[in-house]
Scaffold this motif. Structure first.
Motif, short mmCIF file in Angstrom:
data_model
loop_
_atom_site.label_atom_id
_atom_site.label_comp_id
_atom_site.label_asym_id
_atom_site.label_seq_id
_atom_site.Cartn_x
_atom_site.Cartn_y
_atom_site.Cartn_z
N ALA A 1 0.40 -1.25 0.03
CA ALA A 1 0.20 -0.14 0.20
C ALA A 1 0.87 1.09 -0.11
O ALA A 1 0.10 1.61 -0.79
CB ALA A 1 -0.88 0.03 1.49
N ALA A 2 1.61 1.78 0.63
CA ALA A 2 2.65 2.48 0.66
C ALA A 2 3.48 2.69 -0.68
O ALA A 2 3.56 3.68 -0.83
CB ALA A 2 3.64 1.79 2.09
N ALA A 3 4.01 1.25 -1.61
CA ALA A 3 4.77 1.62 -2.43
C ALA A 3 3.30 2.44 -3.77
O ALA A 3 4.21 3.10 -4.30
CB ALA A 3 5.12 0.27 -2.85
N ALA A 4 2.16 1.66 -3.88
CA ALA A 4 1.53 1.75 -4.45
C ALA A 4 1.33 3.22 -4.01
O ALA A 4 0.76 4.51 -5.46
CB ALA A 4 -0.01 1.58 -4.33
N VAL A 5 1.08 4.11 -3.15
CA VAL A 5 0.33 5.46 -3.06
C VAL A 5 1.71 6.14 -3.13
O VAL A 5 2.03 7.11 -3.98
CB VAL A 5 0.22 5.57 -0.69
CG1 VAL A 5 0.70 7.22 -1.02
CG2 VAL A 5 -0.65 4.96 -0.71
N LEU A 6 2.88 5.76 -3.27
CA LEU A 6 4.11 6.60 -2.97
C LEU A 6 4.18 6.41 -5.15
O LEU A 6 4.86 7.37 -5.16
CB LEU A 6 5.61 5.60 -3.30
CG LEU A 6 6.72 6.61 -3.25
CD1 LEU A 6 6.86 8.18 -2.55
CD2 LEU A 6 8.06 5.50 -2.70
N ALA A 7 3.68 5.73 -5.47
CA ALA A 7 4.34 5.38 -7.43
C ALA A 7 2.78 6.57 -7.69
O ALA A 7 3.31 6.96 -8.93
CB ALA A 7 4.14 3.74 -7.67
N VAL B 1 1.25 11.40 -10.66
CA VAL B 1 0.70 12.72 -10.46
C VAL B 1 1.49 13.79 -10.38
O VAL B 1 1.04 14.95 -10.66
CB VAL B 1 -0.58 12.22 -9.49
CG1 VAL B 1 -1.25 13.66 -9.16
CG2 VAL B 1 -1.30 11.54 -9.70
N GLY B 2 2.20 14.29 -9.44
CA GLY B 2 2.98 15.08 -9.53
C GLY B 2 3.68 15.90 -11.03
O GLY B 2 3.09 17.21 -11.03
#
Length: 93
Positions: free
Chosen positions: A12-18, A23-24
């Motif tokens: 989940a943390a890797a997905a949020v970071l990706a 999106v940036g």
């Protein structure tokens, strides 16, 4: 914490970071991008690459994928012991 919960949290943390990394740059664009050319604009032909440099890059990328596929097939045959000299076990040399 059990292993499944750690794995779920890490994924989940890797997905949020990706998503944040992807999106940036999109959110930073201020002007509207130009529309992509349609088939009617180019006389019915879709242009995949514009420059010879892009064609060369695509050829290099295709060669890299082909070499990786051959390497994976070779590694699978070696580790399954399908070769007469291979036992399927890993040895340090």
């Amino acid at each position: 914490m059990d292993a499944f919960r750690k794995l779920t949290t890490t994924v989940a943390a890797a997905a949020v970071l990706a998503m944040a990394v992807a999106v940036g740059p999109v959110a930073a664009v201020e002007e509207e991008p130009a529309p992509a050319p349609t088939a009617e604009d180019e006389g019915g032909r879709i242009v995949l690459v514009d420059e010879p440099r892009d064609i060369f890059a695509l050829l290099l990328f295709g060669g890299l994928l082909a070499a990786g596929g051959v390497g994976l097939a070779n590694a699978r045959r070696q580790l399954k012991g399908e070769r007469p000299q291979a036992t399927g076990e890993f040895r340090w040399r």
